[in-house]
Design an enzyme around this catalytic site. Structure first.
Site, short mmCIF file in Angstrom:
data_model
loop_
_atom_site.label_atom_id
_atom_site.label_comp_id
_atom_site.label_asym_id
_atom_site.label_seq_id
_atom_site.Cartn_x
_atom_site.Cartn_y
_atom_site.Cartn_z
N GLY A 1 49.34 59.68 22.36
CA GLY A 1 48.79 60.50 22.98
C GLY A 1 47.32 59.78 22.37
O GLY A 1 46.87 58.86 22.08
N ASP B 1 58.02 46.95 19.84
CA ASP B 1 56.80 47.73 20.16
C ASP B 1 55.86 46.46 19.90
O ASP B 1 54.70 47.21 20.35
CB ASP B 1 56.95 48.89 20.94
CG ASP B 1 55.91 48.53 21.73
OD1 ASP B 1 55.59 47.96 22.55
OD2 ASP B 1 55.45 50.13 21.86
#
Length: 832
Positions: A552, A639
């Site tokens: 977010g 990641d």
């Protein structure tokens, strides 16, 4: 927790009829391990007789008058001349009694195992009553959970109502004797969870317990009693097994150095620990979304109503009379509810199978013990089955037509050819002939069902996408599908099209699973209240927004006058969840290194000259080396990508975003996961295609980053019409042609040191080699970067290397003296 109102003991561990125990006095066991006396729970003045561990803060393990507290500090505990224990209040009214009659010369003694007993004075080894027969919410080492079949005594645990009220709460832990015995967690009259049956060294549903070498578990079945108990491997270990007031079952061990209880086991730990989440013949897997699926040979009763636990029904009814039924093996599961099962403990597995086949009501069978001996048979619906790493094999009865692999005789060559042809026809219809052009995106063996005539049916369109007439391919930010069936451009770049779906060559008509092991998490982190965060970020104002990632938005702010902070806010629409969010918080809090991120800085690309880029590459390498080798936690980032490398005001790189990171144990070199996480273009081939990740997965991502930093280009992002290979293929082509320096960003191509740049490009290509064993470790990478004049080995072709690039390179081979045609391999990526 106790109040502070305690007084010295009455002198020892024994209570006699002549000397009652007044409020304020205590009994202390001979080894000073346990204390018995009056106590008040937190936030109340009520008084209870209890036993607690002598630790700080004290921990209550047994309560006598759970439902009958004393309101003032004037109560007493005494033993009568006939051996009955009684608690009286300030008015000498009896409010609790043990209800037992004892020996002629009785005493009550607190033992060093926490058991409070009534016995004949000066006669060891005999007792007329013991507190361990009437447990509260805690099972101590050596205590029994279960039944005395002669007297009918049932020893079970019952939670407190609340931290301030030890009265029996709604949750209880009971040994159920029906079928194959198992421990049931009840919430009132409803089953909440179950342990599964005892399979030798543990219960079927608790495989994690074997990781802990602190406990010795025992399950006893005799004519006069059935019970479970545990002990510790050392008498110095302080442990307890409890069901708390929230309905959570925990196994805890005390640590003197930290003065805290560590949780070694806790359940329910995920949705699949709750009873029968998926209904009859359903199987629960907490790593999947949705968590419910059907056992092989079954289909959802109501495909859209998993939330209602409707369960599954057979695709084909059994045909017991003709003897054509067989069994399919479902591996690594918690065995279904055994309360209605039948157990034959001396029967072998082959005999068990034959007996099940003879019984037309038998739905499944399994070994009664983990070593493959004994027999359990189910003659009712299979409920509460779940996938477990380290689980058992379950043999489920199916009609012959649904056995495919197990009854391979039915899949002769003509049948297999017809199946392949039928699937191809179905895909052609989806891609061309249907009024809607559909890309399936999850074509795999388990989504191909065979009807009674062995005709294939493509199923499960939950991940399918509709294409418009003018669309040939689409990009997605989120990978969906199954390892081994995804095309390379989809797994690596998120580009999907009709050719990405038609991976028929990867369908073996047998599925496999890889369970992702979950580590225990430690959330001992500093917390800020929401008001502080709101004040620091001006109520998450748009002016303070720095950017947005997978979780977010990220906001800048200030704590007080000086300390600048960045705040991540988990979005409702986040593709990642609370577990990943907390994972990142925990890792950042625990890891300390100059190349791990704290705050996002603005892009300062104009300052990215060659020396700065080289320093960034070196800094990232140092940060990864710290994670892989030098940190007290061995971390695989999973990641690593350009957007997760931030630069501070001095252009030093910081590795960020640990939401997907995994902690490795010392003896682990690689793990499997059922769920892909990461970013297209940075995932190594073995991870994107097979779910296998290790330190070499991060090395691959680092190599991609190196080539991106040098070239100023991203590895992915080209449209399908231009798709002739990604940055890795381009870099490899240039390298093999002897034109490696053409990869360098034009902005800095005139200012770089040629040898140093070629060295970095070679390091990047070494890191992105297809085989993990060929890639260097980060310690080797750091040495390669630090010793700029060292001769490096020649790289092999990178992972996901397109065949187009191979043909182009081959045509230019005549220009090169570095390699021969035989030294260049062409790789076609297929499902493994």
């Amino acid at each position: 927790m106790l109040s502070s109102r305690v007084s010295p003991s009455i002198g020892g561990d024994t209570l006699t009829p002549a000397q009652p125990l007044a409020d304020g006095q205590e009994l202390i066991s001979i080894g000073e391990r346990f204390i018995l006396g009056f106590f008040s729970p937190i936030q109340t003045n009520n008084r209870y007789i209890g036993i607690w561990y002598k630790v700080s803060p004290p921990t209550i393990v047994w309560v006598a008058n759970r439902q009958h507290p004393i309101s003032e500090c004037n109560g007493s505990l005494s033993i009568t001349a006939n051996g009955t224990l009684i608690i009286t209040d300030q008015n000498s009214k009896t409010i609790w009694s043990s209800g037992s009659s004892g020996p002629a010369n009785p005493v009550a003694q607190l033992l060093d195992d926490g058991n409070f007993i009534v016995k004949e004075a000066n006669v060891p080894g005999s007792f007329a009553w013991q507190s361990s027969d009437f447990p509260s919410d805690t099972l101590l080492p050596g205590m029994k959970l279960g039944w005395n079949l002669t007297s009918g005594l049932n020893r079970n645990l019952t939670s407190w109502t609340s931290p301030s009220d030890p009265a029996p709460g709604p949750y209880s832990l009971v040994l159920d004797l029906h079928g194959d015995p198992q421990i049931i967690l009840w919430a009132g009259s409803n089953k909440l969870g179950r342990s599964g049956p005892w399979i030798g060294q543990r219960f079927s549903g608790n495989p994690d317990i074997m990781r802990f070498k602190l406990f010795i578990l025992e399950f006893v079945m005799k004519n006069d009693e059935v019970f479970y108990m545990y002990n510790t491997t050392s008498t110095s270990i302080i442990a307890r097994f409890t069901v708390n007031y929230t309905g959570v079952v925990q196994r805890l061990v005390w640590h003197d150095d930290s003065h805290m209880w560590s949780i070694y086991f806790s359940e329910p730990k995920d949705p699949c620990d709750y009873v029968s989440q998926c209904g009859a013949y359903g199987v629960c897997n907490a790593d999947n979304s949705p968590i419910c699926s059907c056992l092989r040979g079954f289909k959802p009763r109501s495909p859209t109503s998993w939330d209602f636990r409707d369960g599954c029904v057979r695709m084909t009814e059994l045909d017991c009379r003709n003897g054509t039924d067989g069994f399919v093996t479902t591996k690594e599961v918690k065995l279904p509810d055994t309360s209605t099962s039948t157990v034959y403990r001396s029967m072998g597995l082959d005999e068990c199978r034959a007996a099940c086949l003879r019984n037309c009501s038998c739905m499944a069978y399994a070994s009664a013990y983990a070593n493959g001996t004994g027999c359990i048979m189910w003659t009712t619906e299979l409920t509460d089955t779940r996938v477990y790493f380290g689980g058992q094999d379950l043999y489920v009865r199916l009609a012959a037509i649904n056995l495919d692999k197990d009854r391979g005789v039915l899949l002769n060559w003509q049948t297999r050819y017809n199946i392949i042809e039928g699937i191809a026809q179905g895909l052609l219809y989806l891609h061309r002939d249907s009024r809607l052009r559909i890309i399936h995106r999850d074509l795999k063996a388990s989504n191909i069902f065979l009807d009674k005539d062995m005709n294939p049916k493509i199923s499960d369109f939950g991940l399918a996408r509709i294409f418009k007439e003018d669309e040939t391919a689409l990009n997605t930010r989120r990978v969906v599908g199954t390892y081994g069936y995804m095309s390379p451009e989809y797994a690596m770049d998120g580009i999907f099209s009709a050719t990405a779906t038609a991976t028929l060559g990867a369908i073996p008509f047998a599925s496999h699973r890889n369970s992702e092991r979950k580590e225990d998490k430690d959330w001992e982190l500093p917390l800020f209240d929401l008001g502080t965060i709101i004040a620091a970020t001006s109520n998450f104002s748009i002016e303070n927004k720095l950017g947005q990632g997978g979780f977010g938005p990220v906001y800048k702010g200030k704590l007080g006058e000086e300390q600048e902070i960045a705040v991540k806010r988990l979005s409702k629409t986040s593709a990642q969840g609370a577990d990943e969010f907390m994972n990142e918080v925990m890792l950042i809090a625990k890891l300390q290194h100059r190349n791990l991120v704290r705050l996002l800085d603005k892009d300062r690309g104009v300052l990215l000259n060659w020396q700065t880029r080289y320093n960034i590459i070196e800094g990232i390498a140092q940060g990864l080396l710290y994670l892989h080798r030098d940190s007290r936690l061995r971390i695989i980032h999973r990641d690593l990508k350009a957007s997760n490398i931030f630069l501070d005001k001095d252009m030093n790189p910081k590795i960020s975003d640990f939401g997907l990171a995994r902690i490795f144990k010392e003896d682990e070199t690689a793990l499997n996961t059922r769920r892909v996480v990461g970013t297209y273009g940075y995932m190594s081939p073995e991870y994107a295609m097979d779910g296998i990740f290790s330190v070499k997965s991060d090395v691959f991502s680092f190599g991609v980053l190196v080539l991106e930093i040098i070239s100023g280009r991203k590895n992915r992002g080209v449209s399908i019409s231009e798709y002739k290979g990604n940055l890795l293929a381009h870099a490899w082509s240039l390298w093999m042609e002897g034109n490696g320096l053409e990869l360098v960003d034009e902005l800095i191509s005139n200012s770089i040191f040629m040898v140093e740049a070629m060295n970095c490009i070679k390091v990047g290509l070494l890191c992105v080699q297809e085989s993990p064993k060929d890639r260097p470790t980060m310690s080797s990478v750091v040495l390669m970067l630090g010793n700029r004049n060292t001769s490096l080995p020649d790289p092999k072709h990178p992972g996901f290397f397109p065949t187009r690039a191979c043909s182009e390179i081959e045509s230019s081979k005549s220009k090169m003296d570095v390699a021969s045609i035989n030294e260049l391999s062409v790789t076609t990526v297929e499902g493994r």
